[in-house]
Structure formats: C-alpha cells, structure tokens
Design an enzyme around this catalytic site. Structure first.
Site, mmCIF file in Angstrom:
data_model
loop_
_atom_site.group_PDB
_atom_site.id
_atom_site.type_symbol
_atom_site.label_atom_id
_atom_site.label_comp_id
_atom_site.label_asym_id
_atom_site.label_seq_id
_atom_site.Cartn_x
_atom_site.Cartn_y
_atom_site.Cartn_z
ATOM 1 N N ASP A 74 -5.998 6.282 -8.249
ATOM 2 C CA ASP A 74 -7.120 6.300 -9.202
ATOM 3 C C ASP A 74 -8.411 6.698 -8.488
ATOM 4 O O ASP A 74 -9.204 7.493 -9.003
ATOM 5 C CB ASP A 74 -7.317 4.916 -9.859
ATOM 6 N N TYR A 83 4.946 -5.609 -7.445
ATOM 7 C CA TYR A 83 5.270 -5.366 -8.853
ATOM 8 C C TYR A 83 6.605 -5.974 -9.254
ATOM 9 O O TYR A 83 6.792 -6.401 -10.387
ATOM 10 C CB TYR A 83 5.348 -3.855 -9.123
ATOM 11 N N ASP A 141 -7.761 -0.453 3.694
ATOM 12 C CA ASP A 141 -9.214 -0.560 3.460
ATOM 13 C C ASP A 141 -9.948 0.629 4.079
ATOM 14 O O ASP A 141 -10.827 1.239 3.455
ATOM 15 C CB ASP A 141 -9.770 -1.910 3.955
ATOM 16 N N ASP A 151 -1.068 2.780 -6.353
ATOM 17 C CA ASP A 151 -1.681 2.696 -7.678
ATOM 18 C C ASP A 151 -3.203 2.766 -7.546
ATOM 19 O O ASP A 151 -3.866 3.574 -8.201
ATOM 20 C CB ASP A 151 -1.253 1.383 -8.344
ATOM 21 N N LYS A 176 -1.145 -2.311 5.359
ATOM 22 C CA LYS A 176 -2.068 -3.376 5.792
ATOM 23 C C LYS A 176 -1.326 -4.172 6.860
ATOM 24 O O LYS A 176 -1.102 -5.383 6.747
ATOM 25 C CB LYS A 176 -2.466 -4.230 4.565
HETATM 26 C C1 IPM Z 1 0.167 3.439 -13.415
HETATM 27 C C2 IPM Z 1 -0.222 2.174 -14.146
HETATM 28 C C3 IPM Z 1 0.913 1.174 -14.098
HETATM 29 C C4 IPM Z 1 1.102 0.774 -12.636
HETATM 30 C C5 IPM Z 1 0.736 -0.092 -14.959
HETATM 31 C C6 IPM Z 1 0.392 0.239 -16.385
HETATM 32 C C7 IPM Z 1 1.969 -0.945 -14.909
HETATM 33 O O1 IPM Z 1 -1.407 1.654 -13.639
HETATM 34 O O2 IPM Z 1 1.162 4.066 -13.801
HETATM 35 O O3 IPM Z 1 -0.546 3.846 -12.500
HETATM 36 O O4 IPM Z 1 0.369 -0.091 -12.130
HETATM 37 O O5 IPM Z 1 1.995 1.334 -12.013
HETATM 38 MN MN MN Z 2 -2.418 2.982 -12.250
#
Ligand code: IPM
Ligand code: MN
Ligand code: NAD
Length: 365
Positions: free
Chosen positions: A243, A138, A215, A239, A183
C-alpha cells in the site's frame, strides 16, 4: 476457451471489475479467445444473500475456473457480522493454496507528475513485491478474550523456500536483485525466514540478495525507491508495504496483483479495498483492476494481449485521463472507456503487424 469466474464483491469492487471485464470481453471478441464470464457472490454481498462470505457454490466455481477475477470485499456494514467479508477472502486464498502474491509497482515513464515524491527520487522506480499470502499472522491460531487476545505467527521452512524461489525466479526476468524484508532483530519467524532465504539464494548465484528490516525498508521505499527491484516478504509486511509503495506511483487505485499456488487456478485482483467512502459514485480508479486483467491474460497464455492491455492503461493516463484519486475528474466508467479506445487502436496495429508477419512468412518461406 477459458472460463473466467468474476467475484465483484463489495463497494467499488463491482464498479472496477466491470471495467476490467469489458476490456477482457473486447479482447476476447476481437481475437476469438472464447473467454466466458460468470459472476458469483462473494464477501459482504454473499453474507447478505447466503449468510456466509464464501458460499460453497462460489468456492466450487472458483475451483473449476481457468482464472478468477476479484473486485474487492468488505465494508462497515459487515464489520460486526459473525464472519466478516475479509474472512471469506482469506478462506478462498487458503482453499486454493494461493501462497504467492505478485504486486508490480512503480512510476510509469511520462507519469512522474502523479508521484507525491520529488521527480529525482521517483523517476524510474520499478518494483515487484512478492508477498507470501497463506502464512504468518493471517493464518495462525487466533484467540480473542475479553481481556486478552493473541495471533500466532508461524512459518515453516517449506513455506519460506517456495516463496523465495518465486522471488528469485522473478528477479531473473528483471534486474536480478532481491531484497528480503523481515524483522529478524526481533521475531523468531523472521530469523528462520532470513536463514532460509539466504540458503535458497545459493541456487541463484546470478541474483543479488540483500536483507532489510521492515521499519528501515518502509523508510527507504520513499527515500530511495530505485534501490529496490524485487521485494520478498511475508504476508503482513507485504500487505502494508505494498500500500505504501502504491502511492509512489500516484495512487493505490493503480496497482493490480496476481495470486497463484503450485497448481489450480490463479486469482487476479487490484490491491485496493472496497473504498466504502467513494462506493457507488462512479469515481473509483479502475486502472488497478484493468492491470490485474492484463496479468490474467498473461496467465491464460496471451502475453502479447497482456502487454497491449497494460500499455492501453498507461496511454489513457499519459493522455491526461485522471480519476479523482489522481486529482482529475474522469469517472470510473469514462476511464474504462478511454482505455478501451486505446485498446481498439492497439488491436488494429497488432492485426496489421500480424498480417505483415504472415506476409513475410509467405514470401520468405
Ligand atoms: C489485501 C487486503 C487483504 C489482506 C484483507 C482484505 C484481508 O488488505 O488484499 O491487500 O490483508 O491481505
Ligand atoms: Mn491490503
Ligand atoms: P481501501 O483500499 O478500500 O481504501 C483506502 C483509501 O483509498 C480510501 O480513501 C479509498 O477511497 C481509496 N481508494 C482505494 N481504492 C481506490 C480506487 N480504486 N480509486 C480511488 N480511490 C481508491 O482501504 P480501507 O478503506 O482501509 O478498507 C475498506 C474495506 O476494504 C475494508 O473492509 C477492508 O478490509 C477491505 N479491503 C479489501 C481488500 C480486498 O478485497 N482485496 C483489500 C484491502 C481492503
């Protein structure tokens, strides 16, 4: 007195942030917390109003805050703007040094039916993701040419050490197990990550450490989520995995998060994005935003109220209130109102409890 800066942002951000703000306002009024709320432009909304996603005034307000609450940023409208809304979020995290992002996830007792996993797999899953937030791909140098592009992934020993300490300390309040995800079979940064995490672990002999490749971890999260307690991982893996993990509990709309650095204000935000597909319809799930508000309360020194608010969200869900992402038809604002109904009842019980404690003190010295 605490000064709360709210950055509603874009899409469903303002909708879910408003429900969270109302919960905090109710608690502040009831318990005399003296919270003040001020809203500032951020993300796409700030690009529209000021031409940049993180205006100086917004950054200054954040620096002076006791805590920052963010809805979400981004959306197709700004996909081709010179600076995207998401760049503002990364700048803010970087400027405030918010290197640690904590994302608690799992399956709430009584809500196993929300999980897409079989109950025998999902029941009891309870995981804290500790995501490094200001390093890795990032924040490394980026080059974008016509025919070639690159993103540099850099981690220093100090960056790995400080986030590892956060994970081990957090594990001491939980089941004392840390799984570091990397990884290391391919990436140099992961090789350093694994070495440093292993060294830091020596200072926490009471916490068990294991390592997994990302993975395999992505698979294990859905085949055996109970094998995890604290997940420690770098920025991008954290990240993606968070999710994935959010869905085990039912929806990405349920998860909140806290981001902090070594000093200065912390930031609280749901893990989801601006959900442009459902923005403006009052159907988003505000539970993750309200859960983030609960984390904010803990940070400003109100752990009891934090627990009460988090519990009220769970009670609203257990009672059957479900937004569309969970297969129901409760509106965002309705769900928020139901949470506040539970909050009111819990506060009455809490007051009665405090009175009882005071009376006992009076009686017994
Ligand atoms: C999160 C989001 C952010 C990230 C993006 C919007 C920059 O996906 O807060 O999880 O990848 O950190
Ligand atoms: Mn995110
Ligand atoms: P998203 O998280 O916004 O949405 C993914 C899916 O989940 C969508 O179908 C959406 O409707 C659903 N969803 C998300 N939150 C929900 C909620 N609270 N209630 C009900 N359903 C919900 O991810 P995306 O679509 O990939 O990204 C949209 C925009 O948000 C992009 O610009 C992205 O960069 C941005 N984003 C911002 C943040 C942030 O501000 N922290 C986080 C992630 C993505």
């Amino acid at each position: 007195m605490s000064r709360i800066v709210i950055l509603p942002g874009d899409g469903i951000g303002p909708e879910v942030a408003e429900e969270a703000r109302q919960c905090l306002a109710m608690l502040s009024d009831h318990c005399g917390l003296g919270l003040t709320f001020e809203t500032h432009d951020f993300g796409g909304a700030a690009i529209d109003a000021h031409g940049v996603p993180l205006p100086d005034a917004t950054l200054e307000a954040c620096r002076g805050a006791d805590a920052i609450f963010l809805g979400a940023v981004g959306g197709p409208r700004w996909d081709n703007s010179p600076e995207r809304p998401e760049a503002g979020l990364l700048k803010l995290r970087g400027a405030l040094g918010l290197f640690a992002n904590l994302r608690p996830a799992g399956v709430v007792a009584g809500l196993e039916d929300l999980s897409p996993l079989r109950a025998d797999l999902a029941t009891g899953a309870d995981i804290l993701v500790v995501r490094e937030l200001t390093g890795g791909l990032y924040f490394g140098e980026k080059k974008l040419g016509e025919d070639e592009a690159s993103d540099l992934c850099v981690y220093s020993r100090a960056e790995v050490e400080r986030i590892a300490h956060i994970a081990f300390r957090a594990a001491r309040d939980r089941s004392r197990r840390v799984t570091s995800i990397d990884k290391a079979n391919v990436l140099a940064t992961s090789k350093l990550w694994r070495k440093v995490v292993t060294e830091v672990a020596e200072q926490y002999p009471d916490v068990a450490l294991d390592h997994m490749y990302v993975d395999a971890a992505a698979m294990a999260l859905v085949t055996n989520p109970r094998r995890f307690d604290v997940i420690l991982t770098e920025n991008l893996f954290g990240d993606i995995l968070s999710d994935e993990l959010s869905v085990i509990g039912g929806s990405i709309g349920l998860l909140g998060s806290a981001s902090f650095g070594s000093e200065g204000p912390s930031m609280f935000e749901p893990i989801h994005g601006s959900a442009p597909d459902i923005a403006g319809l009052d159907i988003a799930n505000p539970a993750g935003a309200i859960a983030s508000a609960a984390m904010l309360l803990r940070q400003i020194g109100q752990p009891d109220l934090a627990r009460i608010l988090a519990r009220s969200v769970e009670e609203a869900l257990v009672e059957g209130n479900r937004t569309a992402d969970l297969g129901g038809n409760a509106r965002c604002s309705e769900f928020g109102a139901r949470v506040r109904d539970h909050l009111k009842r819990a506060l009455v019980r809490h007051d009665a409890h405090l009175e009882l404690v005071a009376m006992n003190r009076g009686c017994c010295g």
